[in-house]
Design a protein around this motif. Structure first.
Motif, mmCIF file in Angstrom:
data_model
loop_
_atom_site.group_PDB
_atom_site.id
_atom_site.type_symbol
_atom_site.label_atom_id
_atom_site.label_comp_id
_atom_site.label_asym_id
_atom_site.label_seq_id
_atom_site.Cartn_x
_atom_site.Cartn_y
_atom_site.Cartn_z
ATOM 1 N N ALA A 40 0.814 -1.216 0.000
ATOM 2 C CA ALA A 40 0.000 0.000 0.000
ATOM 3 C C ALA A 40 0.847 1.265 0.000
ATOM 4 C CB ALA A 40 -0.939 0.003 1.211
ATOM 5 N N VAL A 41 2.003 1.239 0.688
ATOM 6 C CA VAL A 41 2.835 2.442 0.760
ATOM 7 C C VAL A 41 3.348 2.836 -0.624
ATOM 8 C CG1 VAL A 41 4.956 3.412 1.715
ATOM 9 C CG2 VAL A 41 3.489 1.997 3.152
ATOM 10 N N ARG A 42 3.734 1.834 -1.416
ATOM 11 C CA ARG A 42 4.194 2.117 -2.775
ATOM 12 C C ARG A 42 3.079 2.737 -3.609
ATOM 13 N NH1 ARG A 42 4.486 -0.999 -7.559
ATOM 14 N NH2 ARG A 42 3.649 -2.799 -6.462
ATOM 15 N N TRP A 43 1.883 2.172 -3.472
ATOM 16 C CA TRP A 43 0.733 2.729 -4.185
ATOM 17 C C TRP A 43 0.428 4.146 -3.696
ATOM 18 C CZ3 TRP A 43 -1.348 1.123 -8.536
ATOM 19 C CH2 TRP A 43 -1.201 -0.209 -8.913
ATOM 20 N N ALA A 44 0.620 4.389 -2.393
ATOM 21 C CA ALA A 44 0.370 5.725 -1.847
ATOM 22 C C ALA A 44 1.308 6.751 -2.484
ATOM 23 C CB ALA A 44 0.560 5.718 -0.326
ATOM 24 N N GLY A 45 2.567 6.359 -2.694
ATOM 25 C CA GLY A 45 3.516 7.256 -3.356
ATOM 26 C C GLY A 45 3.064 7.589 -4.768
ATOM 27 N N PHE A 46 2.587 6.568 -5.499
ATOM 28 C CA PHE A 46 2.073 6.811 -6.847
ATOM 29 C C PHE A 46 0.872 7.765 -6.813
ATOM 30 C CE2 PHE A 46 3.634 2.318 -8.106
ATOM 31 C CZ PHE A 46 4.893 2.821 -8.371
ATOM 32 N N ALA A 47 -0.004 7.568 -5.823
ATOM 33 C CA ALA A 47 -1.219 8.379 -5.730
ATOM 34 C C ALA A 47 -0.884 9.843 -5.462
ATOM 35 C CB ALA A 47 -2.131 7.840 -4.629
ATOM 36 N N VAL A 48 0.065 10.083 -4.559
ATOM 37 C CA VAL A 48 0.442 11.465 -4.248
ATOM 38 C C VAL A 48 1.089 12.137 -5.457
ATOM 39 C CG1 VAL A 48 1.997 12.884 -2.854
ATOM 40 C CG2 VAL A 48 0.650 11.092 -1.776
ATOM 41 N N LEU A 49 1.993 11.410 -6.125
ATOM 42 C CA LEU A 49 2.631 11.966 -7.320
ATOM 43 C C LEU A 49 1.592 12.280 -8.388
ATOM 44 C CD1 LEU A 49 5.200 12.703 -8.839
ATOM 45 C CD2 LEU A 49 5.372 10.316 -9.593
ATOM 46 N N ALA A 50 0.629 11.372 -8.577
ATOM 47 C CA ALA A 50 -0.430 11.599 -9.568
ATOM 48 C C ALA A 50 -1.281 12.806 -9.187
ATOM 49 C CB ALA A 50 -1.310 10.350 -9.681
ATOM 50 N N TRP A 51 -1.533 12.976 -7.878
ATOM 51 C CA TRP A 51 -2.334 14.129 -7.418
ATOM 52 C C TRP A 51 -1.616 15.426 -7.747
ATOM 53 C CZ3 TRP A 51 -2.621 18.603 -4.848
ATOM 54 C CH2 TRP A 51 -3.881 19.035 -4.401
ATOM 55 N N ILE A 52 -0.326 15.494 -7.443
ATOM 56 C CA ILE A 52 0.434 16.727 -7.667
ATOM 57 C C ILE A 52 0.496 17.069 -9.154
ATOM 58 C CG2 ILE A 52 2.713 17.786 -7.491
ATOM 59 C CD1 ILE A 52 3.121 16.152 -4.907
ATOM 60 N N VAL A 53 0.824 16.077 -9.966
ATOM 61 C CA VAL A 53 0.960 16.319 -11.409
ATOM 62 C C VAL A 53 -0.382 16.718 -12.012
ATOM 63 C CG1 VAL A 53 1.464 15.234 -13.629
ATOM 64 C CG2 VAL A 53 2.952 14.810 -11.660
ATOM 65 N N ALA A 54 -1.442 15.985 -11.664
ATOM 66 C CA ALA A 54 -2.766 16.279 -12.235
ATOM 67 C C ALA A 54 -3.282 17.632 -11.763
ATOM 68 C CB ALA A 54 -3.753 15.175 -11.852
ATOM 69 N N ALA A 55 -3.067 17.967 -10.486
ATOM 70 C CA ALA A 55 -3.542 19.240 -9.953
ATOM 71 C C ALA A 55 -2.835 20.410 -10.626
ATOM 72 C CB ALA A 55 -3.329 19.286 -8.436
ATOM 73 N N ARG A 56 -1.536 20.261 -10.850
ATOM 74 C CA ARG A 56 -0.799 21.335 -11.524
ATOM 75 C C ARG A 56 -1.207 21.450 -12.977
ATOM 76 N NH1 ARG A 56 1.315 26.214 -10.665
ATOM 77 N NH2 ARG A 56 3.064 26.670 -12.059
ATOM 78 N N MET A 57 -1.335 20.303 -13.663
ATOM 79 C CA MET A 57 -1.742 20.342 -15.068
ATOM 80 C C MET A 57 -3.141 20.931 -15.216
ATOM 81 S SD MET A 57 -0.252 16.679 -16.469
ATOM 82 C CE MET A 57 -1.008 16.928 -18.079
#
Length: 268
Positions: A40-57
């Motif tokens: 789950a921790v690895r998936w959490a890292g992916f989720a946070v990165l996706a949130w930051i990139v998508a929010a900025r885009m």
């Protein structure tokens, strides 16, 4: 203003709420992951990165007319500017991928952590909401020594609190004076905090900037009157002198343009 000061660190309210939500997200996922086996921790890292990139885009896309003229500004993440709805969509996409890859336990933890993070973000944002603020009835000083009254301008006002010793103030000033020169119907007031006219003029001359709208607040009264906790602080008021939006720290052209649109009724 909706800003938070922790020792020498000053956070804009929106950024502070985002940091709190992010920390709680990782705490929840970490605790639950320790109770159950999985990645789950690895998936959490992916989720946070996706949130930051998508929010900025999402923010860049929503403000594309501004970014089209200054495309490199899209990389200046320290100036802020995200679209939370787009971020949640990006995080949701990672959750969907986890489900498709049959990582159901990780997906459940991501959903739980995301719910806690969203609730924390909203709670902190609401807690930082201040009573209505109006343009102060302060009489300040123009660079030529004349008295200047802030209130009663009957048009939207962008009030920037700054000082020449403040690095982010210096970085954003060229953008702000340029925007002031190209935004009709909006008055920009640059209130220097605690410095004399000679210091202000020397900075403007060195940077080849206009002195239009430059005034002095020699005793820093505006910071107390407006609840500002750091420099630079940018506040936007509508034509009736009511605070519509505020930002602590260096601001981007797109974010400031968006705030002006809120005050003038122009979605831009």
């Amino acid at each position: 203003m909706n800003a938070v000061s922790i020792g020498p660190l000053v956070f804009d309210g929106a950024r502070f709420a985002a940091v709190v939500g992010l920390l709680l997200f990782f705490v929840v996922v970490e605790i639950m992951a320790r109770l159950q086996k999985g990645d789950a921790v690895r998936w959490a890292g992916f989720a946070v990165l996706a949130w930051i990139v998508a929010a900025r885009m999402g923010f860049v896309a929503a403000n594309w007319p501004v970014f089209a003229a200054h495309p490199l500004d899209a990389l200046k993440l320290w100036q802020g500017g995200v679209l939370p709805a787009a971020g949640w969509a990006g995080g949701g996409a990672v959750l969907l991928v986890a489900l498709l890859r049959k990582a159901r336990r990780a997906a459940l933890l991501l959903a739980l952590g995301g719910a806690v993070a969203m609730a924390a973000h909203l709670a902190v944002t609401n807690a930082l909401t201040r009573p209505p603020v109006t343009l102060p009835e302060e009489k300040l000083i123009a660079l030529d020594g004349r008295g200047v009254q802030l209130a009663g301008r009957h048009r939207p006002v962008v009030l920037n609190l700054w000082a020449t010793w403040c690095p982010p103030c210096r970085r954003e000033m060229p953008m702000m004076t340029d925007l002031a020169a190209h935004t009709p119907g909006v008055e920009f007031v640059f209130a220097n905090q605690g410095e004399d006219a000679g210091q202000v003029r020397a900075f403007l001359a060195a940077e080849k900037l206009s002195d239009q709208g430059m005034i002095r607040d020699p005793h820093g009264r505006l910071m107390g009157a407006l609840g500002a906790v750091g420099l630079p602080s940018t506040l936007v008021f509508d034509a009736k002198g009511r605070l519509v939006a505020a930002h602590t720290g260096e601001i981007s052209r797109a974010a400031l343009t968006r705030m002006i649109g809120q005050a003038s009724g122009d979605p831009r």
